[in-house]
Enzyme design. Sequence first.
Site, PDB file in Angstrom:
ATOM      1  N   GLU A   1       0.928  -1.174  -0.004  1.00  0.00           N
ATOM      2  CA  GLU A   1      -0.039   0.042   0.068  1.00  0.00           C
ATOM      3  C   GLU A   1       0.921   1.285   0.027  1.00  0.00           C
ATOM      4  O   GLU A   1       1.870   1.401   1.069  1.00  0.00           O
ATOM      5  CB  GLU A   1      -0.759   0.058   1.049  1.00  0.00           C
ATOM      6  CG  GLU A   1      -1.564   1.263   1.506  1.00  0.00           C
ATOM      7  CD  GLU A   1      -2.370   1.152   2.769  1.00  0.00           C
ATOM      8  OE1 GLU A   1      -2.632   2.579   3.292  1.00  0.00           O
ATOM      9  OE2 GLU A   1      -2.798   0.408   3.495  1.00  0.00           O
TER      10      GLU A   1
ATOM     11  N   ARG B   1       0.662  10.262   1.022  1.00  0.00           N
ATOM     12  CA  ARG B   1       1.036  11.526   1.976  1.00  0.00           C
ATOM     13  C   ARG B   1       2.360  12.216   1.442  1.00  0.00           C
ATOM     14  O   ARG B   1       2.716  13.082   2.257  1.00  0.00           O
ATOM     15  CB  ARG B   1       1.601  10.844   3.334  1.00  0.00           C
ATOM     16  CG  ARG B   1       0.511   9.882   4.018  1.00  0.00           C
ATOM     17  CD  ARG B   1       0.693   9.240   5.381  1.00  0.00           C
ATOM     18  NE  ARG B   1      -0.263   8.359   5.895  1.00  0.00           N
ATOM     19  CZ  ARG B   1      -0.027   7.801   7.079  1.00  0.00           C
ATOM     20  NH1 ARG B   1       0.860   8.066   7.779  1.00  0.00           N
ATOM     21  NH2 ARG B   1      -1.050   7.093   7.499  1.00  0.00           N
TER      22      ARG B   1
ATOM     23  N   THR C   1      -4.344   6.085   2.396  1.00  0.00           N
ATOM     24  CA  THR C   1      -4.553   7.598   2.785  1.00  0.00           C
ATOM     25  C   THR C   1      -5.338   8.232   1.852  1.00  0.00           C
ATOM     26  O   THR C   1      -5.061   9.467   1.271  1.00  0.00           O
ATOM     27  CB  THR C   1      -3.039   8.228   3.240  1.00  0.00           C
ATOM     28  OG1 THR C   1      -2.481   7.419   3.873  1.00  0.00           O
ATOM     29  CG2 THR C   1      -3.669   9.377   4.107  1.00  0.00           C
TER      30      THR C   1
ATOM     31  N   LYS D   1     -10.851  -1.372   7.623  1.00  0.00           N
ATOM     32  CA  LYS D   1      -9.530  -1.353   8.263  1.00  0.00           C
ATOM     33  C   LYS D   1      -9.864  -0.449   9.876  1.00  0.00           C
ATOM     34  O   LYS D   1     -10.189   0.498   9.749  1.00  0.00           O
ATOM     35  CB  LYS D   1      -8.705  -0.315   7.383  1.00  0.00           C
ATOM     36  CG  LYS D   1      -7.633   0.348   7.927  1.00  0.00           C
ATOM     37  CD  LYS D   1      -6.719   1.077   7.094  1.00  0.00           C
ATOM     38  CE  LYS D   1      -6.158   2.467   7.933  1.00  0.00           C
ATOM     39  NZ  LYS D   1      -5.457   3.147   6.821  1.00  0.00           N
TER      40      LYS D   1
END
Length: 210
Positions: free
Chosen positions: A43, A47, A70, A130
């Site tokens: 993943e 960011r 994210t 998650k």
Amino acid sequence: MSDTGMAAVLGGARLLPVLTVPSTAMAGPLADALAAGGARCAEVTFRTPGAERVLKEMAAHGGLAVGAGTVLTPGQAERAVAAGARFVVSPGFDEEVVAKCRELGVPVVPGIATATDVMRALRAGLDTVKLFPAEPLGGLRTLRALAAPFPRTRFVPTGGIDASRMAAYLADPAVLAVGGSWPATPALLERGDYDEIRRLTADAVERSMS
């Protein structure tokens, strides 16, 4: 489309390395190190300014199923999939992000912290969520408390988990996979220590299979 596709993308892998990559130049060597350590998926978090390019290069590696993390907006989800993301992960539940991912035909794993969050995910037709941030929220005690009333829901706990905690999470039948940054931290990437990344990944993969 249900997000049972996430299990298919993982292909039985139970370790999901969560990567915050500060430079596009690191993408190729990082993908090599992860694959050499036995990882089958990764993943890339959105960011950093170069996250989209990193994702594209790692997806082109061919040895990993690469997703985007994210992801906060439908636009980010669209750009991630265009760059090659096989799945999308969000820190929380956002109906517009979920709808965009379903429109694009990719599994989406929203972050949850409460039973209300899980119910929203179920209403959206999702079966994998998650738990984030897992350890600060109470770790396995919280996960088990949330899993009890939702027996068909699978969890990907992420946040504060390391090699020493991984096995306990994976022993719980509600856990599909564990996400974590410890196999490839930004500090290791800054040092260019891909041998250590390979070693830590191999150790984590071994633990995930035991």
